[in-house]
Design an enzyme around this catalytic site. Structure first.
Site, PDB file in Angstrom:
ATOM      1  N   ALA A  51     -30.314 -68.421  37.309  1.00 53.11           N
ATOM      2  CA  ALA A  51     -31.459 -69.273  37.600  1.00 53.11           C
ATOM      3  C   ALA A  51     -31.906 -69.069  39.035  1.00 53.11           C
ATOM      4  O   ALA A  51     -31.263 -68.368  39.812  1.00 53.11           O
ATOM      5  CB  ALA A  51     -31.107 -70.738  37.351  1.00 53.11           C
ATOM      6  N   CYS A  52     -33.029 -69.686  39.366  1.00 52.98           N
ATOM      7  CA  CYS A  52     -33.572 -69.580  40.718  1.00 52.98           C
ATOM      8  C   CYS A  52     -32.608 -70.186  41.739  1.00 52.98           C
ATOM      9  O   CYS A  52     -31.685 -70.916  41.409  1.00 52.98           O
ATOM     10  CB  CYS A  52     -34.908 -70.311  40.799  1.00 52.98           C
TER      11      CYS A  52
END
Length: 268
Positions: free
Chosen positions: A31-32
């Site tokens: 994920a970011c």
């Protein structure tokens, strides 16, 4: 959080259905990355901005690249409006800013076509006059694309960066002004589509009397190299919110980098 351990009893424990806890390795995914730094007393400084850049650079592992190692999914930083910095820079351009909080700053990605950009500028100024207030002036945001890939398609996608400074009308509070700027941003986006057309290279990055966002289709360490404003010690803020994008179900683009103007998220 990522767990790696070759110990068989360790791994067996995580496969045990009776195991209680919040972590489930079967649902782990990339994920970011995001980070936040602030002065708890609200004191603006260049150090907070530098700390934000350092946090972002340490989130590089949260981003992704393709075949070209110089092309990232996107990165950005939200800071408070650096009033003294903008006051000096706008003075060099021949116009004066009012007191802090008495104006809004719009950051716009514009197309490389100067005729099209000018049409959008005229439209923005017309909407501001009819809906809120005058545009005090425009500023070309300096950038250095030497850190970007030299791929021709990448350079074609690079937008022109402009900042608009909008006067706050008399008799309204800062809170009301901020709300009106939010609505104005939506009005500008819709009007460009309806009156000029769908232009992929146009995008209102941020429009606020409190904060400004700098972002782009970067790797984490390219943000501060690209926007030379960050080298100026006059860039002061009491907070820095940074975001390194990990593109999953959409392709990387300038407009999708650092997707939020008030918060950030890590994609989970």
């Amino acid at each position: 959080m990522r767990f790696k351990n070759n110990n068989s009893s360790y791994n067996k424990g995580f496969n045990n259905k009776s195991l209680t806890g919040l972590y489930d390795p079967t649902k782990e995914h990339d994920a970011c990355g995001l980070g936040f730094g602030a002065n708890i007393k609200g004191v603006k400084s260049h150090k907070i901005v530098q700390d934000g850049i350092k946090i972002l650079e340490n989130l590089e592992h949260r981003g992704a690249t393709g075949a070209d190692p110089l092309v990232g999914d996107g990165a950005g930083m939200l800071i408070q409006i650096p009033h003294e910095f903008f006051r000096i820079e706008c003075g060099k351009l021949g116009f004066e800013l009012p007191e802090e909080g008495e104006y809004g700053v719009g950051f716009f990605f514009m197309p490389q076509d100067p005729i099209l950009t000018n049409k959008i500028r005229v439209l923005i100024e017309r909407i501001c006059v009819s809906e809120l207030g005058i545009v005090i002036g425009w500023r070309d945001v300096p950038s250095d694309n030497s850190c970007l890939s030299k791929d021709i398609d990448i350079l074609k996608a690079e937008p022109v960066h402009l900042q608009a400074f909008i006067q706050k009308p008399e008799g309204i509070s800062e809170k009301t002004f901020e709300r009106k700027l939010f609505i104005l941003r939506k009005h500008i986006s819709n009007s460009v589509i309806h009156e000029i057309g769908q232009i992929d290279d146009f995008y209102p990055v941020s429009l606020s009397c409190r904060t400004v966002v700098y972002k782009g289709m970067f790797l984490a360490d390219q943000l501060a190299k690209y926007y030379t404003d960050f080298t100026d010690k006059g860039m002061r803020s009491a907070l820095a919110l940074v975001h390194q994008r990990f593109s999953t179900n959409t392709f990387p683009s300038w407009k999708l980098a650092h997707p939020y103007r008030m918060v950030s998220h890590n994609g989970e």
